[in-house]
Design an enzyme around this catalytic site. Structure first.
Site, short mmCIF file in Angstrom:
data_model
loop_
_atom_site.label_atom_id
_atom_site.label_comp_id
_atom_site.label_asym_id
_atom_site.label_seq_id
_atom_site.Cartn_x
_atom_site.Cartn_y
_atom_site.Cartn_z
N ASP A 58 -55.17 55.80 -1.68
CA ASP A 58 -54.66 55.96 -3.05
C ASP A 58 -54.46 54.58 -3.69
O ASP A 58 -53.35 54.18 -4.01
CB ASP A 58 -53.33 56.75 -3.06
N ASP A 78 -52.24 47.62 -1.68
CA ASP A 78 -52.49 47.44 -0.24
C ASP A 78 -53.65 48.29 0.23
O ASP A 78 -54.40 47.88 1.14
CB ASP A 78 -51.22 47.72 0.57
N ASP A 79 -53.86 49.45 -0.43
CA ASP A 79 -55.08 50.22 -0.14
C ASP A 79 -56.33 49.41 -0.44
O ASP A 79 -57.33 49.47 0.27
CB ASP A 79 -55.13 51.49 -0.99
N ASN A 81 -50.19 56.75 -5.22
CA ASN A 81 -49.63 55.60 -5.96
C ASN A 81 -49.79 55.78 -7.47
O ASN A 81 -48.97 55.32 -8.26
CB ASN A 81 -50.33 54.30 -5.54
N THR A 124 -54.36 56.34 4.21
CA THR A 124 -53.36 55.34 3.83
C THR A 124 -52.60 55.77 2.58
O THR A 124 -52.09 54.94 1.82
CB THR A 124 -54.03 53.96 3.57
N ASN A 164 -38.58 53.99 1.98
CA ASN A 164 -38.71 53.07 0.82
C ASN A 164 -38.73 53.81 -0.51
O ASN A 164 -38.79 53.20 -1.56
CB ASN A 164 -39.94 52.18 0.97
N GLU A 183 -40.38 57.43 3.67
CA GLU A 183 -41.42 56.50 3.24
C GLU A 183 -42.31 57.22 2.23
O GLU A 183 -42.49 58.44 2.30
CB GLU A 183 -42.21 56.07 4.50
N PHE A 184 -42.95 56.47 1.33
CA PHE A 184 -43.65 57.06 0.19
C PHE A 184 -44.71 58.10 0.58
O PHE A 184 -44.73 59.21 0.04
CB PHE A 184 -44.29 55.93 -0.64
N ASN A 185 -45.63 57.76 1.48
CA ASN A 185 -46.74 58.67 1.80
C ASN A 185 -46.25 59.98 2.41
O ASN A 185 -46.83 61.04 2.16
CB ASN A 185 -47.74 58.00 2.74
N HIS A 220 -48.95 47.07 3.86
CA HIS A 220 -48.90 48.29 4.67
C HIS A 220 -50.28 48.76 5.17
O HIS A 220 -50.54 48.80 6.37
CB HIS A 220 -48.29 49.43 3.85
N ASP A 221 -51.15 49.14 4.26
CA ASP A 221 -52.33 49.94 4.60
C ASP A 221 -53.35 49.27 5.52
O ASP A 221 -53.91 49.93 6.41
CB ASP A 221 -53.00 50.44 3.32
O1 RIB Z 1 -44.96 53.22 1.73
C1 RIB Z 1 -46.13 52.44 1.60
C2 RIB Z 1 -47.32 53.31 1.34
O2 RIB Z 1 -47.16 53.99 0.11
C3 RIB Z 1 -48.62 52.50 1.18
O3 RIB Z 1 -49.69 53.31 1.58
C4 RIB Z 1 -48.70 52.27 -0.30
O4 RIB Z 1 -50.05 52.09 -0.75
C5 RIB Z 1 -48.15 53.57 -0.83
O5 RIB Z 1 -49.21 54.50 -0.85
CA CA Z 2 -51.58 53.69 0.09
#
Ligand code: RIB
Ligand code: CA
Length: 318
Positions: free
Chosen positions: A13, A17-18, A42, A128, A162, A168-170, A243-244
């Site tokens: 997404d 970082d992707d 994202n 990711t 986060n 965490e977001f994903n 991250h990714d």
């Molecule tokens: O929490 C970090 C993740 O969430 C990473 O994959 C970032 O790109 C967001 O998608």
């Molecule tokens: Ca991502």
């Protein structure tokens, strides 16, 4: 005899970082990038898909199908992250018009087509972002889905989240999908925040990107400058975590990681904890382990891997 490159599908997404995960996967000689699939996360599906095509255009990544997938989670409205990735989802760099086409197939169908075409046990899925595409592929054709060699996911956390204190977001965006994928039966490696926060985009990294003096280096330096500023503003963090690419690095050389097998359950109902990856580090639940959780990474070897890949990408001069 040299080990053949690892075949992967990168489900992402983009997202700053992707974008670097795409570059690492495409540039590393240890990876054969079979496809890039996108998922709402994202930013909206439309934006993250355009971003994947933009990154491929700048880097000269050709012949890798880019397919759009699910626009939103299985059972919740999509929540995006413009505070980190901006309104486009990849703010900070002036991209040319993409010259990499959008594949005329849904990401879920492309994932299943590749898994059905390639020998069983040879393709690694590297998500990711939220796990929506993988969960829909699993639901649509579980037999074909289970031909995957492994799932290596950037997502979850051993401790603090986060997006909420717990998630965490994903995992937070689509906890139902995460819960389904963790129960799929395909071996799963989890790269959570406790791991990815060990990899920081420092000033020296940003300077090294800029000093590459190539279109890819300029793009990565621009993106990391934006990403750093947004992380500082949101989390009062000096150098942002990357991250990714950790998930891709794991496929390239898992010897730079320390991992621990454990039980991981995904909370989907908690009023305050939805999206939490409940990691049974000490085995107190007695429930069978279902994930290999990355605990430590050799950061120096990670960055060596990253810069080798960036220098190997097709476009090295404007
Ligand atoms: O929490 C970090 C993740 O969430 C990473 O994959 C970032 O790109 C967001 O998608
Ligand atoms: Ca991502």
């Amino acid at each position: 005899m040299t080990t053949p490159p690892a075949k992967i599908i990168l489900d992402c997404d983009p997202g700053h970082d992707d974008a670097l995960a795409i570059l690492l996967a495409a540039g590393s000689p240890a990876v054969e990038l079979l496809a890039i699939t996108t998922v709402g996360g994202n930013q909206t599906l439309e934006k993250v898909t355009l971003n994947a095509r933009r990154v491929c255009t700048v880097a000269g990544i050709r012949g890798v199908p880019v397919a759009a997938g699910c626009a939103g989670p299985l059972a919740r409205p999509l929540e995006t992250a413009p505070e980190i990735h901006g309104e486009t989802g990849l703010d900070g760099h002036d991209f040319p018009e993409p010259d990499v086409p959008l594949a005329g197939v849904h990401a879920v169908d492309l994932i299943l087509e590749i898994l059905g075409r390639e020998p069983a046990g040879t393709v690694t899925l590297v998500p990711t972002g939220p796990l929506t595409n993988l969960a829909v592929a699993l639901r649509k054709d579980p037999h074909t889905f289970r031909r995957a060699r492994e799932i290596v996911w950037m997502g979850g956390a051993l401790g603090l989240g986060n997006v909420t204190p717990a998630a965490e977001f994903n995992a937070y965006v689509d906890p139902e999908a995460a819960r389904a994928v963790f129960a799929s039966g395909v071996p799963l490696a989890m790269h959570g925040l406790h791991l990815t926060h060990q990899v920081r985009v420092t000033e020296s990294v940003r300077r090294r990107l800029r000093e590459m003096g190539t279109p890819v280096g300029r793009m990565a330096a621009d993106l990391m400058a934006f990403y750093t500023e947004r992380y500082r503003r949101r989390f009062e963090m000096g150098d942002p975590p990357l991250h990714d690419p950790c998930a891709v690095a794991f496929v390239i050389d898992r010897s730079i990681f320390r991992t621990q097998r454990m039980r991981v359950d995904v909370e989907t109902r908690g009023e305050f904890t939805a999206g939490m990856t409940v990691c049974d580090v000490h085995g107190v639940t007695g429930r069978p382990a279902n994930a290999e959780v990355a605990m430590e990474i050799d950061v120096v070897r990670f960055w060596d891997m990253m810069f080798l890949a960036l220098a190997a990408l097709p476009i090295q001069s404007s």
